[in-house]
Design a protein around this motif. Structure first.
Motif, PDB file in Angstrom:
ATOM      1  N   LEU A 164       0.659  -1.085   0.161  1.00 16.88           N
ATOM      2  CA  LEU A 164      -0.041  -0.095   0.027  1.00 16.88           C
ATOM      3  C   LEU A 164       0.879   1.624   0.147  1.00 16.88           C
ATOM      4  CD1 LEU A 164      -2.577  -1.278   2.486  1.00 16.88           C
ATOM      5  CD2 LEU A 164      -3.111  -0.778   0.133  1.00 16.88           C
ATOM      6  N   GLY A 165       2.187   1.360  -0.050  1.00 14.60           N
ATOM      7  CA  GLY A 165       2.971   2.302  -0.245  1.00 14.60           C
ATOM      8  C   GLY A 165       3.455   2.879   1.211  1.00 14.60           C
ATOM      9  N   VAL A 166       3.227   2.017   2.228  1.00 15.09           N
ATOM     10  CA  VAL A 166       3.666   2.300   3.584  1.00 15.09           C
ATOM     11  C   VAL A 166       4.873   1.686   4.144  1.00 15.09           C
ATOM     12  CG1 VAL A 166       2.545   2.413   5.934  1.00 15.09           C
ATOM     13  CG2 VAL A 166       1.352   3.053   3.905  1.00 15.09           C
ATOM     14  N   LYS A 167       5.738   2.553   4.878  1.00 17.59           N
ATOM     15  CA  LYS A 167       7.033   1.818   5.547  1.00 17.59           C
ATOM     16  C   LYS A 167       6.468   1.221   6.842  1.00 17.59           C
ATOM     17  CE  LYS A 167      10.102   5.283   3.208  1.00 17.59           C
ATOM     18  NZ  LYS A 167       9.193   5.812   2.626  1.00 17.59           N
ATOM     19  N   THR A 168       7.373   0.208   7.179  1.00 18.92           N
ATOM     20  CA  THR A 168       7.163  -0.285   8.600  1.00 18.92           C
ATOM     21  C   THR A 168       8.196  -0.110   9.391  1.00 18.92           C
ATOM     22  OG1 THR A 168       7.407  -2.523   7.834  1.00 18.92           O
ATOM     23  CG2 THR A 168       4.972  -1.567   7.838  1.00 18.92           C
ATOM     24  N   LEU A 169       7.964  -0.273  10.607  1.00 23.16           N
ATOM     25  CA  LEU A 169       9.054  -0.497  11.730  1.00 23.16           C
ATOM     26  C   LEU A 169       8.477  -1.431  12.935  1.00 23.16           C
ATOM     27  CD1 LEU A 169      12.046  -0.121  12.774  1.00 23.16           C
ATOM     28  CD2 LEU A 169      10.941   1.987  14.240  1.00 23.16           C
ATOM     29  N   VAL A 170       8.989  -2.625  13.080  1.00 24.56           N
ATOM     30  CA  VAL A 170       8.558  -3.420  14.012  1.00 24.56           C
ATOM     31  C   VAL A 170       9.430  -3.356  15.341  1.00 24.56           C
ATOM     32  CG1 VAL A 170       8.068  -5.989  14.535  1.00 24.56           C
ATOM     33  CG2 VAL A 170       7.792  -4.939  11.977  1.00 24.56           C
TER      34      VAL A 170
END
Length: 210
Positions: A164-170
């Motif tokens: 969806l064009g979103v970055k993530t940080l877990v």
């Protein structure tokens, strides 16, 4: 701005030269989510040595504004570098945003749209309890109050958000979703250089990160 290496670890730095202490909050200052009285005493002692204390966290902006008024700290960086607040003895805290307010509002719209699609596809996904205090990211609970997700579930959620064009940080408890490229260290560097007027050599010599 030129790229600077992060401050050295506490064990490798001459602490007699320390002027700035940058520290995470969860599981660093806190124990099982609580700030112990002994830790608060240490912060008070460090502050009394005229060492500026700057917590750096993924916790939300609203939460960090409260900590700034209650803890013996000089500044705080929230939401993994999205915003920083600086204490002012005579005025309201000064706010530093990684992006402009209009850019952040646009990103919020994108994140909310992505969150709706994510939850429609993965019905077990829930926002974090502190989402209402956030300004720059959309955060999902994978192990704080909700039952821990499996590794495949984490991978699936991140893959959906990336599509969806979103970055993530877990983190250990949350999945942070965001748009603009940022990091804890990049905001630390900006704050140290632009507000505290340190150069690269001074950052290496006088800053400790734990």
């Amino acid at each position: 701005m030129t790229k600077t290496s992060p401050p050295q670890a506490l064990s490798k730095l001459d602490t007699k030269e320390c002027r700035y202490l940058l520290t995470d909050i969860d599981d660093t200052l806190t124990t099982h989510g609580r700030l112990q009285s002994t830790t608060l005493q240490v912060l008070e002692q460090v502050s009394a040595l005229d060492i500026k204390i700057i917590p750096v966290t993924g916790r939300p902006a609203g939460y960090c504004q409260v900590l700034l008024t209650q803890w013996p700290i000089d500044a705080i960086i929230a939401e993994n570098g999205c915003v920083a607040y600086l204490k002012s003895p005579e005025h309201a805290p000064h706010t530093w945003l990684w992006r402009t307010e209009s850019e952040i509002k646009q990103e919020q719209h994108q994140l909310h749209s992505a969150a709706r699609e994510l939850k429609a596809k993965h019905t077990w996904v829930c926002d974090t309890q502190d989402q209402f205090m956030r300004i720059g990211d959309r955060c999902f609970d994978h192990a704080e109050y909700e039952a821990p997700w499996s590794a495949p579930q984490l991978e699936e959620v991140c893959a959906t958000l990336h599509a969806l064009g979103v970055k993530t940080l877990v983190s250990s408890i949350h999945v942070h979703s965001y748009i603009s490229e940022r990091s804890k260290w990049r905001m630390c560097e900006r704050l140290l250089k632009e507000h505290f007027q340190l150069n690269d050599e001074e950052i290496q010599k006088h800053c400790v990160f734990i």
